[in-house]
Write an enzyme that holds these catalytic residues in place. Structure first.
Site, PDB file in Angstrom:
ATOM      1  N   TYR A 146       0.858  -1.190   0.000  1.00 14.58           N
ATOM      2  CA  TYR A 146       0.000   0.000   0.000  1.00 14.58           C
ATOM      3  C   TYR A 146       0.892   1.237   0.000  1.00 14.58           C
ATOM      4  CZ  TYR A 146      -3.241   3.559   1.805  1.00 14.58           C
ATOM      5  OH  TYR A 146      -3.994   4.692   1.982  1.00 14.58           O
ATOM      6  N   ASP A 247       9.348   2.491  -0.327  1.00 11.89           N
ATOM      7  CA  ASP A 247       8.368   3.237   0.455  1.00 11.89           C
ATOM      8  C   ASP A 247       8.644   2.902   1.921  1.00 11.89           C
ATOM      9  OD1 ASP A 247       6.182   3.981   1.947  1.00 11.89           O
ATOM     10  OD2 ASP A 247       4.694   3.323   0.493  1.00 11.89           O
ATOM     11  N   LYS A 275       4.845   9.155   8.447  1.00 15.24           N
ATOM     12  CA  LYS A 275       4.504   8.581   9.757  1.00 15.24           C
ATOM     13  C   LYS A 275       5.520   8.924  10.854  1.00 15.24           C
ATOM     14  CE  LYS A 275       1.657   4.827   7.880  1.00 15.24           C
ATOM     15  NZ  LYS A 275       0.290   4.755   8.332  1.00 15.24           N
TER      16      LYS A 275
HETATM   17  N1  PLP Z   1       2.946   4.069   2.392  1.00 17.95           N
HETATM   18  C1  PLP Z   1       2.733   3.147   3.327  1.00 17.95           C
HETATM   19  C2  PLP Z   1       3.636   1.956   3.415  1.00 17.95           C
HETATM   20  C3  PLP Z   1       1.673   3.297   4.217  1.00 17.95           C
HETATM   21  O1  PLP Z   1       1.432   2.357   5.139  1.00 17.95           O
HETATM   22  C4  PLP Z   1       0.860   4.442   4.114  1.00 17.95           C
HETATM   23  C5  PLP Z   1      -0.269   4.641   5.042  1.00 17.95           C
HETATM   24  O2  PLP Z   1      -0.663   3.811   5.809  1.00 17.95           O
HETATM   25  C6  PLP Z   1       1.131   5.378   3.118  1.00 17.95           C
HETATM   26  C7  PLP Z   1       2.195   5.174   2.285  1.00 17.95           C
HETATM   27  C8  PLP Z   1       0.289   6.606   2.981  1.00 17.95           C
HETATM   28  O3  PLP Z   1       0.607   7.509   3.975  1.00 17.95           O
HETATM   29  P1  PLP Z   1      -0.456   8.626   4.406  1.00 17.95           P
HETATM   30  O4  PLP Z   1      -1.607   7.904   5.031  1.00 17.95           O
HETATM   31  O5  PLP Z   1       0.314   9.495   5.364  1.00 17.95           O
HETATM   32  O6  PLP Z   1      -0.841   9.341   3.173  1.00 17.95           O
END
Ligand code: PLP
Length: 435
Positions: A146, A247, A275
């Site tokens: 994700y 990511d 995060k």
């Molecule tokens: N990338 C990963 C691995 C994530 O777990 C998340 C959100 O849970 C995101 C990107 C997206 O981040 P945001 O919710 O701050 O847009």
């Protein structure tokens, strides 16, 4: 006294009048419940709801609160900045200090491309940068990973049933939100399967701008890279002139100071952070190798690089850098996984666990590590996990209701961990005896 959540229920009814579905995020409501629990405040490693219940919090706001709630260093830094203004529509000196810190700490970071507010934005920008650098359009993403709520990133990251995923070598591109556009430029690949990815690169190499993945697939019931997988990806990306994007929105500042890339010793071309870097304040960024990250100009955003979140990130990293910080988190994570292993052994329940920095993961129902996203349909006992999470909630413990991925924070205490393990022991014992 039983567990009561009447006030939350009433507030949810009130919210129906003004909020679509009564919620602002579908993740604010546990899958088994008709309404969310309205939280009132957080302190230390606990959250407190409007009905007077408190919860030891292993959900950790899905990852950001690595220092826990109202950590003194973070609160002090933010309060100081509050007095000076938060959105100055200009860089301040702290921004350079923060960017320098990332350059010093993160292996792939020759430079920071830009600071933004969310992980979604950072990934969107990283993909753009990869297109600008390579002059190619397509992106390869891993089934189950994700990357945010943008159209492109929210594809094939959740499916109710394995049948929805389609054939392994011709997987469906599953869209999750009504109105989401067709992900024409996207190719879905399989985690831990270098042959699958090499085949995709051979067939489409001259069209592929980037390969984006979570180096630990934390968004599926956690799937860890097999030895050699990330190294193999690195080689394939070099061979086919494809930008490798890690990511690290979950793994960054969570599994260790240098993220998953430092932990596994594999350096991507670009990495995104969100995060935990802000300790609970919305800040994210794209970092990378100079020639790649400089290919597209800075992303813009009204709230980007605002002074409040920059101060929060500096304070958070300052605490994370203290000697023994991650060792202490990992010791607590290991206490949880060792405890879960022992309890499951006692009751004859299969389980796989891992403790890595401030993240501890458990997959009930299997003693084999998951290899890819499809694996959990066959192996993981989701129903048992959900029952455990629900039981814990009623006993004052908030676990991640969606995935077997949980977190400790800098303010977690031994008593909280002991209590949690004792409750899990009681609940799992009860579930097994009721079978
Ligand atoms: N990338 C990963 C691995 C994530 O777990 C998340 C959100 O849970 C995101 C990107 C997206 O981040 P945001 O919710 O701050 O847009």
């Amino acid at each position: 006294m039983g567990y009561k959540t009447e006030k939350s229920k009433t507030l949810f009814q009130k919210a129906q009048r003004c909020l679509v579905g009564g919620l602002s995020s579908s993740f604010h409501k546990a899958p088994w419940s008709d309404y969310p629990i309205y939280m009132e405040h957080g302190k230390g490693a606990k959250v407190y709801d409007v009905d007077g219940n408190s919860y030891i919090d292993f959900l950790n706001a899905f990852g950001p609160n690595i220092l826990g709630y109202v950590h003194p260093d973070l609160t002090k830094a933010v309060e100081k900045q509050l007095q000076k203004g938060t959105l100055l529509a200009a860089p301040n000196e702290d921004l350079i200090t923060l960017a320098n810190k990332l350059v010093d700490i993160v292996p792939c970071a020759d430079k920071v491309s830009a600071f933004m507010s969310s992980g979604s934005e950072a990934n969107m920008h990283a993909i753009r940068v990869s297109r600008a650098y390579t002059g190619k359009r397509k992106i390869v993403k891993i089934e189950g990973c994700y990357h945010g709520s943008m159209d492109e990133e929210k594809v094939s990251c959740d499916a109710e049933r394995i049948e929805a995923l389609g054939e392994r070598d011709n997987p469906n591109k599953i869209k999750h939100i009504k109105g989401q556009k067709d992900p024409d430029d996207m190719i879905i690949a399989m985690f831990n399967d270098l042959d699958n990815i090499e085949h995709i690169f051979k067939t489409h190499g001259d069209e592929i701008a980037c390969m984006i993945l979570e180096p630990i697939m934390a968004n599926a019931d956690p799937v860890y890279p097999k030895p050699g997988f990330l190294e193999g990806l690195r080689k394939l990306c070099d061979e086919y002139h494809v930008v490798l994007i890690f990511d690290e929105v979950i793994t960054g500042f969570r599994v260790g100071l240098t993220g998953a890339q430092g932990y596994f010793g594999v350096t991507p071309d670009l990495a995104t952070f969100g995060k935990a870097i802000g300790g609970g304040y919305p800040i994210s960024c794209v970092v990378g190798k100079e020639e790649v990250v400089s290919a597209a100009t800075v992303a813009s955003g009204t709230f980007a690089a605002n002074a409040l979140c920059v101060a929060a990130a500096l304070a958070t990293i300052g605490v994370c850098e203290q000697p023994g910080f991650y060792e202490n988190l990992e010791r607590m994570s290991r206490k949880m996984t060792d405890g879960v292993e022992n309890i499951c052994k006692k009751y004859g329940i299969k389980v796989t666990t891992r403790a890595i920095g401030g993240m501890w993961t458990m997959v009930l129902g299997t003693d084999e590590e998951l290899v890819d996203y499809r694996d959990h349909y066959a192996k993981a006992d989701k129903a048992l996990y959900t029952k455990l999470v629900q039981g814990c909630m009623e006993r004052g413990i908030r676990l991640n209701p969606w995935r077997g991925r949980n977190y400790v924070c800098a303010q977690s205490t031994e008593e909280e961990l002991d209590y949690t393990l004792a409750v899990m022991d009681e609940l799992l014992g009860k579930f097994v005896s009721e079978k």
